[in-house]
Design a protein around this motif. Structure first.
Motif, mmCIF file in Angstrom:
data_model
loop_
_atom_site.group_PDB
_atom_site.id
_atom_site.type_symbol
_atom_site.label_atom_id
_atom_site.label_comp_id
_atom_site.label_asym_id
_atom_site.label_seq_id
_atom_site.Cartn_x
_atom_site.Cartn_y
_atom_site.Cartn_z
ATOM 1 N N LEU A 1 0.830 -1.212 -0.027
ATOM 2 C CA LEU A 1 -0.109 0.063 0.079
ATOM 3 C C LEU A 1 0.699 1.223 0.060
ATOM 4 N N LEU A 2 1.879 1.276 0.915
ATOM 5 C CA LEU A 2 2.925 2.229 0.716
ATOM 6 C C LEU A 2 3.432 2.729 -0.633
ATOM 7 N N ALA A 3 3.697 1.584 -1.489
ATOM 8 C CA ALA A 3 4.160 1.846 -2.954
ATOM 9 C C ALA A 3 3.221 2.216 -3.442
ATOM 10 N N ILE B 1 12.501 0.197 -3.074
ATOM 11 C CA ILE B 1 13.174 0.744 -4.062
ATOM 12 C C ILE B 1 12.349 1.592 -5.036
ATOM 13 N N PHE B 2 10.897 0.919 -5.294
ATOM 14 C CA PHE B 2 10.118 1.729 -6.135
ATOM 15 C C PHE B 2 9.671 2.903 -5.409
ATOM 16 N N ILE B 3 9.569 3.215 -3.989
ATOM 17 C CA ILE B 3 9.059 4.411 -3.305
ATOM 18 C C ILE B 3 10.397 5.320 -3.563
ATOM 19 N N VAL B 4 11.665 4.667 -3.239
ATOM 20 C CA VAL B 4 12.496 5.906 -3.425
ATOM 21 C C VAL B 4 12.887 6.331 -4.804
ATOM 22 N N LEU C 1 12.012 11.214 -8.480
ATOM 23 C CA LEU C 1 11.303 11.678 -9.596
ATOM 24 C C LEU C 1 10.449 12.688 -9.217
ATOM 25 N N ILE C 2 9.561 12.773 -8.208
ATOM 26 C CA ILE C 2 8.929 13.776 -7.634
ATOM 27 C C ILE C 2 9.551 14.805 -7.346
ATOM 28 N N GLY C 3 10.864 14.637 -6.829
ATOM 29 C CA GLY C 3 11.630 15.873 -6.322
ATOM 30 C C GLY C 3 12.088 16.437 -7.316
ATOM 31 N N GLN C 4 12.506 15.854 -8.350
ATOM 32 C CA GLN C 4 13.224 16.460 -9.650
ATOM 33 C C GLN C 4 12.056 17.575 -10.162
ATOM 34 N N VAL C 5 10.916 16.865 -10.213
ATOM 35 C CA VAL C 5 9.761 17.787 -10.847
ATOM 36 C C VAL C 5 9.481 19.036 -10.133
ATOM 37 N N VAL C 6 9.445 18.566 -8.681
ATOM 38 C CA VAL C 6 9.163 20.004 -7.721
ATOM 39 C C VAL C 6 10.325 20.984 -7.919
ATOM 40 N N LEU C 7 11.385 20.536 -8.011
ATOM 41 C CA LEU C 7 12.540 21.632 -7.878
ATOM 42 C C LEU C 7 12.516 22.336 -9.244
ATOM 43 N N HIS C 8 11.970 21.712 -10.355
ATOM 44 C CA HIS C 8 12.024 22.495 -11.705
ATOM 45 C C HIS C 8 10.907 23.215 -11.758
ATOM 46 N N THR C 9 9.851 22.664 -11.362
ATOM 47 C CA THR C 9 8.555 23.587 -11.667
ATOM 48 C C THR C 9 7.761 24.237 -10.591
ATOM 49 N N CYS C 10 8.165 24.146 -9.347
ATOM 50 C CA CYS C 10 7.292 24.682 -8.464
ATOM 51 C C CYS C 10 7.878 25.858 -8.047
ATOM 52 N N SER C 11 7.222 26.985 -7.287
ATOM 53 C CA SER C 11 7.726 28.163 -6.802
ATOM 54 C C SER C 11 8.254 27.885 -5.550
ATOM 55 N N LEU D 1 8.797 10.014 3.729
ATOM 56 C CA LEU D 1 10.282 8.969 3.564
ATOM 57 C C LEU D 1 10.798 8.683 4.848
ATOM 58 N N ALA D 2 10.597 9.566 5.782
ATOM 59 C CA ALA D 2 11.108 9.364 7.165
ATOM 60 C C ALA D 2 10.299 8.177 7.711
ATOM 61 N N VAL D 3 8.844 8.104 7.507
ATOM 62 C CA VAL D 3 8.047 7.024 8.061
ATOM 63 C C VAL D 3 8.332 5.690 7.298
ATOM 64 N N VAL D 4 8.284 5.756 5.881
ATOM 65 C CA VAL D 4 8.831 4.742 4.955
ATOM 66 C C VAL D 4 10.072 4.175 5.490
ATOM 67 N N SER D 5 10.941 4.885 5.895
ATOM 68 C CA SER D 5 12.474 4.340 6.138
ATOM 69 C C SER D 5 12.491 3.658 7.444
ATOM 70 N N ILE D 6 11.542 4.208 8.291
ATOM 71 C CA ILE D 6 11.587 3.572 9.622
ATOM 72 C C ILE D 6 10.872 2.013 9.327
ATOM 73 N N PHE D 7 9.890 2.042 8.806
ATOM 74 C CA PHE D 7 9.162 0.765 8.604
ATOM 75 C C PHE D 7 9.734 -0.092 7.743
#
Length: 309
Positions: free
Chosen positions: A114-116, A210-213, A218-228, A243-249
């Protein structure tokens, strides 16, 4: 030892904290408080998503599934831990112990998948917003949720089918029926079952992680290039919290199920299992939902409706 003697093991002794009686009271209250918060927080999320039409979106549909899994996951372990917390010789029947272990495995795998799926939902929403409603239709969301539950059930059944059936020992150094600890009591060689367990762990833990990371990169790349700057900070803050919660689990679960197995279960192993059984379920509603303005708005609207009526 003969098979006749192997089957004499009909109950399991859980060591728990019997070696550290001075910590039993503090541990009992800690587990009880965390369990109550988990039940209240996740039940509130499920209730709000069901009753508030503004939360009938793909993201909250998956969140309701996650909260329901967290309720069941904690409930499969916490009552047992609390009931036997002060016993000098906590016992449970072998069949009940195995059942509790497999139920926990099933729910844990479901949460992994579900997290994925939730990461994929956020990826589509941020990276392909114009087609989001088309890609994440109601039918697709139902299929993805069903895929998570059914796949978890199949993987659990595969694990169960190859596990040893006879046990020579009956003492587990744990608070609960952690399946990895129970299987160390087996009489026969468990190399094949360990191989199957590793394969299912790779499918249920490593692959989704791996899929989540990759998805969040990819989300981070889009956000950095398109958002204010303001939108970028908000999105990155949300992603980092997730990611913090995902990493703990995933981190604690992988350290338990992917590593080479030792012959005994240590106190460190018991502590690690506490994180993915109790800590993650109590953090999920706080990180994913209760800090969200949509959920806060739904809570206010629900309270107002109750007051007015």
């Amino acid at each position: 030892m003969t098979e006749e003697n192997d089957t004499l093991v009909t109950e399991i002794i859980l060591v728990g904290l019997s070696y550290y009686p001075e910590t039993q009271t503090a541990f009992f209250w800690a587990v009880l408080i965390v369990y109550i918060i988990t039940l209240i927080g996740n039940s509130l999320i499920v209730m709000l998503i069901v009753v508030d039409r503004q939360l009938h979106t793909p993201m909250y549909f998956f969140l309701s599934n996650l909260s329901f899994v967290d309720i069941c996951y904690s409930s499969s372990c916490a009552p047992q831990v609390l009931v036997r917390g002060f016993a000098k010789k906590a016992t449970i029947s072998l069949n009940s112990c195995l059942a509790q272990g497999y139920v926990s495995i099933f729910l844990g795998i479901t949460e992994c998948l579900l997290l994925a799926v939730m990461a994929y939902d956020r990826f589509v929403a941020i990276c392909n917003p114009l087609q989001y409603s088309l890609i994440m239709s109601g039918k697709v969301c139902t299929q993805l949720a069903a895929f998570s539950w059914v796949s978890a059930l199949l993987l659990t059944m595969i694990r169960e089918s190859v596990q040893p059936k006879h046990f020579c020992r009956n003492v587990i150094n744990h608070f609960m029926c952690e399946l990895q600890a129970v299987l160390k009591l087996a009489c026969s060689h468990t190399s094949f079952s360990q191989l199957v367990n590793l394969a299912t762990a790779l499918l249920a833990l490593v692959a989704p992680f791996i899929f989540i990371v990759v998805t969040y990169v990819l989300i981070g790349q889009v956000v950095l290039h398109t958002c204010s700057a303001q939108g970028r900070n908000k999105a990155l803050s949300t992603c980092s919290s997730h990611l913090a919660v995902v990493s703990i689990f995933y981190g604690t679960a992988m350290s338990m199920y992917v590593r080479p197995q030792s012959k005994s279960f240590s106190d460190k192993d018991k502590l690690i299992s506490m994180f993915y059984v109790f800590i993650t379920p109590v953090l999920n509603p706080l990180i994913y939902s209760l800090r969200n303005k949509d959920v806060q708005g739904a809570l206010k609207r629900t309270i107002m409706r109750r007051v007015l009526h």
